[in-house]
Design a protein around this motif. Structure first.
Motif, PDB file in Angstrom:
ATOM      1  N   ALA A  20      24.669  19.387 -35.933  1.00  0.00           N
ATOM      2  CA  ALA A  20      23.924  19.097 -34.506  1.00  0.00           C
ATOM      3  C   ALA A  20      22.819  18.117 -35.055  1.00  0.00           C
ATOM      4  O   ALA A  20      22.162  18.231 -33.468  1.00  0.00           O
ATOM      5  CB  ALA A  20      22.671  20.624 -35.770  1.00  0.00           C
ATOM      6  N   SER A  21      23.037  17.870 -35.470  1.00  0.00           N
ATOM      7  CA  SER A  21      22.478  17.112 -35.888  1.00  0.00           C
ATOM      8  C   SER A  21      22.871  15.488 -34.813  1.00  0.00           C
ATOM      9  O   SER A  21      22.189  14.732 -33.841  1.00  0.00           O
ATOM     10  CB  SER A  21      22.400  15.780 -37.094  1.00  0.00           C
ATOM     11  OG  SER A  21      21.215  16.710 -37.868  1.00  0.00           O
ATOM     12  N   TYR A  22      24.060  15.314 -34.803  1.00  0.00           N
ATOM     13  CA  TYR A  22      24.697  15.031 -34.409  1.00  0.00           C
ATOM     14  C   TYR A  22      25.106  15.027 -32.786  1.00  0.00           C
ATOM     15  O   TYR A  22      24.853  14.231 -31.938  1.00  0.00           O
ATOM     16  CB  TYR A  22      26.534  14.390 -34.562  1.00  0.00           C
ATOM     17  CG  TYR A  22      26.974  13.806 -35.610  1.00  0.00           C
ATOM     18  CD1 TYR A  22      25.958  11.883 -35.521  1.00  0.00           C
ATOM     19  CD2 TYR A  22      27.514  14.009 -36.518  1.00  0.00           C
ATOM     20  CE1 TYR A  22      25.977  11.809 -36.621  1.00  0.00           C
ATOM     21  CE2 TYR A  22      27.528  13.658 -37.946  1.00  0.00           C
ATOM     22  CZ  TYR A  22      27.245  11.700 -37.871  1.00  0.00           C
ATOM     23  OH  TYR A  22      27.168  11.065 -39.166  1.00  0.00           O
ATOM     24  N   LEU A  23      24.855  16.276 -32.723  1.00  0.00           N
ATOM     25  CA  LEU A  23      24.928  16.768 -30.794  1.00  0.00           C
ATOM     26  C   LEU A  23      23.459  16.593 -30.692  1.00  0.00           C
ATOM     27  O   LEU A  23      23.542  16.341 -29.388  1.00  0.00           O
ATOM     28  CB  LEU A  23      25.602  18.350 -31.259  1.00  0.00           C
ATOM     29  CG  LEU A  23      26.774  18.121 -31.068  1.00  0.00           C
ATOM     30  CD1 LEU A  23      27.650  19.945 -31.530  1.00  0.00           C
ATOM     31  CD2 LEU A  23      28.408  17.409 -30.505  1.00  0.00           C
ATOM     32  N   SER A  26      23.374  13.032 -29.480  1.00  0.00           N
ATOM     33  CA  SER A  26      23.579  12.695 -28.657  1.00  0.00           C
ATOM     34  C   SER A  26      23.160  12.920 -26.924  1.00  0.00           C
ATOM     35  O   SER A  26      22.731  12.840 -26.249  1.00  0.00           O
ATOM     36  CB  SER A  26      25.242  13.078 -28.897  1.00  0.00           C
ATOM     37  OG  SER A  26      25.866  12.355 -29.583  1.00  0.00           O
ATOM     38  N   ALA A  27      22.817  14.091 -27.107  1.00  0.00           N
ATOM     39  CA  ALA A  27      22.373  15.000 -25.630  1.00  0.00           C
ATOM     40  C   ALA A  27      20.665  14.525 -25.602  1.00  0.00           C
ATOM     41  O   ALA A  27      20.856  14.662 -24.533  1.00  0.00           O
ATOM     42  CB  ALA A  27      22.034  16.990 -25.419  1.00  0.00           C
ATOM     43  N   VAL A  77      29.661  12.832 -31.028  1.00  0.00           N
ATOM     44  CA  VAL A  77      30.223  14.260 -30.340  1.00  0.00           C
ATOM     45  C   VAL A  77      31.380  15.254 -30.856  1.00  0.00           C
ATOM     46  O   VAL A  77      31.246  15.951 -31.251  1.00  0.00           O
ATOM     47  CB  VAL A  77      30.191  13.894 -28.403  1.00  0.00           C
ATOM     48  CG1 VAL A  77      30.418  15.299 -27.954  1.00  0.00           C
ATOM     49  CG2 VAL A  77      28.267  13.120 -28.427  1.00  0.00           C
ATOM     50  N   ILE A  78      32.438  13.972 -30.717  1.00  0.00           N
ATOM     51  CA  ILE A  78      33.918  14.957 -31.102  1.00  0.00           C
ATOM     52  C   ILE A  78      33.244  14.666 -33.064  1.00  0.00           C
ATOM     53  O   ILE A  78      34.002  16.147 -33.451  1.00  0.00           O
ATOM     54  CB  ILE A  78      34.758  13.221 -31.364  1.00  0.00           C
ATOM     55  CG1 ILE A  78      34.634  12.809 -29.701  1.00  0.00           C
ATOM     56  CG2 ILE A  78      35.737  13.935 -32.194  1.00  0.00           C
ATOM     57  CD1 ILE A  78      35.977  11.801 -29.964  1.00  0.00           C
ATOM     58  N   SER A  96      32.192  10.898 -40.748  1.00  0.00           N
ATOM     59  CA  SER A  96      30.781  11.077 -40.434  1.00  0.00           C
ATOM     60  C   SER A  96      29.889  10.322 -42.222  1.00  0.00           C
ATOM     61  O   SER A  96      28.918   9.586 -40.947  1.00  0.00           O
ATOM     62  CB  SER A  96      29.945  13.266 -40.937  1.00  0.00           C
ATOM     63  OG  SER A  96      28.334  12.157 -41.350  1.00  0.00           O
ATOM     64  N   GLY A  97      30.095  10.392 -42.605  1.00  0.00           N
ATOM     65  CA  GLY A  97      29.363  10.147 -43.787  1.00  0.00           C
ATOM     66  C   GLY A  97      30.404   7.865 -43.420  1.00  0.00           C
ATOM     67  O   GLY A  97      28.461   7.408 -44.032  1.00  0.00           O
ATOM     68  N   LEU A  98      30.742   7.700 -43.222  1.00  0.00           N
ATOM     69  CA  LEU A  98      31.215   6.007 -42.167  1.00  0.00           C
ATOM     70  C   LEU A  98      30.162   6.336 -41.477  1.00  0.00           C
ATOM     71  O   LEU A  98      29.627   5.330 -41.653  1.00  0.00           O
ATOM     72  CB  LEU A  98      32.712   6.070 -42.489  1.00  0.00           C
ATOM     73  CG  LEU A  98      33.403   5.957 -43.475  1.00  0.00           C
ATOM     74  CD1 LEU A  98      34.990   6.043 -43.216  1.00  0.00           C
ATOM     75  CD2 LEU A  98      33.525   5.479 -44.773  1.00  0.00           C
ATOM     76  N   LEU A  99      30.370   6.522 -40.298  1.00  0.00           N
ATOM     77  CA  LEU A  99      29.688   6.483 -39.350  1.00  0.00           C
ATOM     78  C   LEU A  99      28.104   6.516 -39.359  1.00  0.00           C
ATOM     79  O   LEU A  99      27.506   5.238 -39.360  1.00  0.00           O
ATOM     80  CB  LEU A  99      29.882   7.902 -38.211  1.00  0.00           C
ATOM     81  CG  LEU A  99      28.825   7.290 -36.438  1.00  0.00           C
ATOM     82  CD1 LEU A  99      29.955   6.016 -36.066  1.00  0.00           C
ATOM     83  CD2 LEU A  99      29.159   8.307 -36.259  1.00  0.00           C
ATOM     84  N   SER A 100      27.400   7.238 -40.843  1.00  0.00           N
ATOM     85  CA  SER A 100      25.998   7.460 -40.811  1.00  0.00           C
ATOM     86  C   SER A 100      26.197   6.215 -41.740  1.00  0.00           C
ATOM     87  O   SER A 100      24.436   5.841 -41.233  1.00  0.00           O
ATOM     88  CB  SER A 100      25.272   8.455 -40.687  1.00  0.00           C
ATOM     89  OG  SER A 100      26.636   8.540 -42.172  1.00  0.00           O
ATOM     90  N   LEU A 101      26.562   5.828 -42.358  1.00  0.00           N
ATOM     91  CA  LEU A 101      25.942   4.518 -43.547  1.00  0.00           C
ATOM     92  C   LEU A 101      26.693   3.556 -42.868  1.00  0.00           C
ATOM     93  O   LEU A 101      26.116   3.066 -42.873  1.00  0.00           O
ATOM     94  CB  LEU A 101      27.549   5.260 -44.435  1.00  0.00           C
ATOM     95  CG  LEU A 101      27.472   3.408 -45.780  1.00  0.00           C
ATOM     96  CD1 LEU A 101      25.992   3.787 -45.899  1.00  0.00           C
ATOM     97  CD2 LEU A 101      28.780   4.100 -46.137  1.00  0.00           C
TER      98      LEU A 101
END
Length: 166
Positions: A20-23, A26-27, A77-78, A96-101
């Motif tokens: 939900a946080s990512y989507l 992005s929205a 989104v993915i 997700s862990g790598l992206l947010s880090l």
């Protein structure tokens, strides 16, 4: 209530919360949930998000900012969709862990350590890595993919597939 080994509800909650946080983010940056300047809207359009991205990635050449912003948004989104569906959940959680880090470190470098701490970006990264350690994922496409195997092996004890999935 015994907490050791009780990961089912927390893993579902983590999947939904992270997705939900990512989507939502992005929205927001694509202007789907409202225009810039409206209450509870962070960016409201791509340009305002790009301006923020330039601040966060101030240590990189300007030519890299727009492509990285597109890659980050597409990744969010993915990953969000994969987590909602529970498809390749472990891979999505690690991504997700790598992206947010990477977000957290970029924010810390450009804006100071206060920024990623205020927005709990390190917490998102840690939660993602924690989700990746769950032995299996209930209410997911991943779990549904395991059912035919369990039936072929004549093994199915309710939703306790842990012996097969490990």
């Amino acid at each position: 209530m015994q907490l050791a080994g009780n990961f089912k509800a927390p893993s579902v909650f983590l999947r939904i919360a992270i997705a939900a946080s990512y989507l939502w983010a992005s929205a927001d940056r694509l202007g789907i949930i409202g225009a810039h300047g409206q209450p509870h809207i962070g960016w409201g359009d791509w340009q305002h998000f790009l301006d923020y991205s330039k601040q966060v990635m101030s240590f990189l050449p300007d030519a890299l900012v727009a492509p990285l912003a597109v890659i980050a948004t597409a990744s969010e989104v993915i990953i969000g969709l994969m987590l909602i569906m529970g498809l390749f959940t472990r891979v999505a959680a690690v991504a997700s862990g790598l992206l947010s880090l990477s977000f957290a470190l970029s924010m810390a470098i450009s804006l100071g350590i206060n920024a990623p701490l205020n927005y709990s970006v390190f917490t998102l990264s840690a939660a993602s890595f924690l989700l990746a350690t769950a032995p299996y994922y209930v209410y997911s496409l991943d779990a549904m993919k395991q059912l035919p195997l369990c039936r072929r092996l004549d093994y199915y004890a309710g939703d306790h597939l842990i012996d097969i999935i490990r």
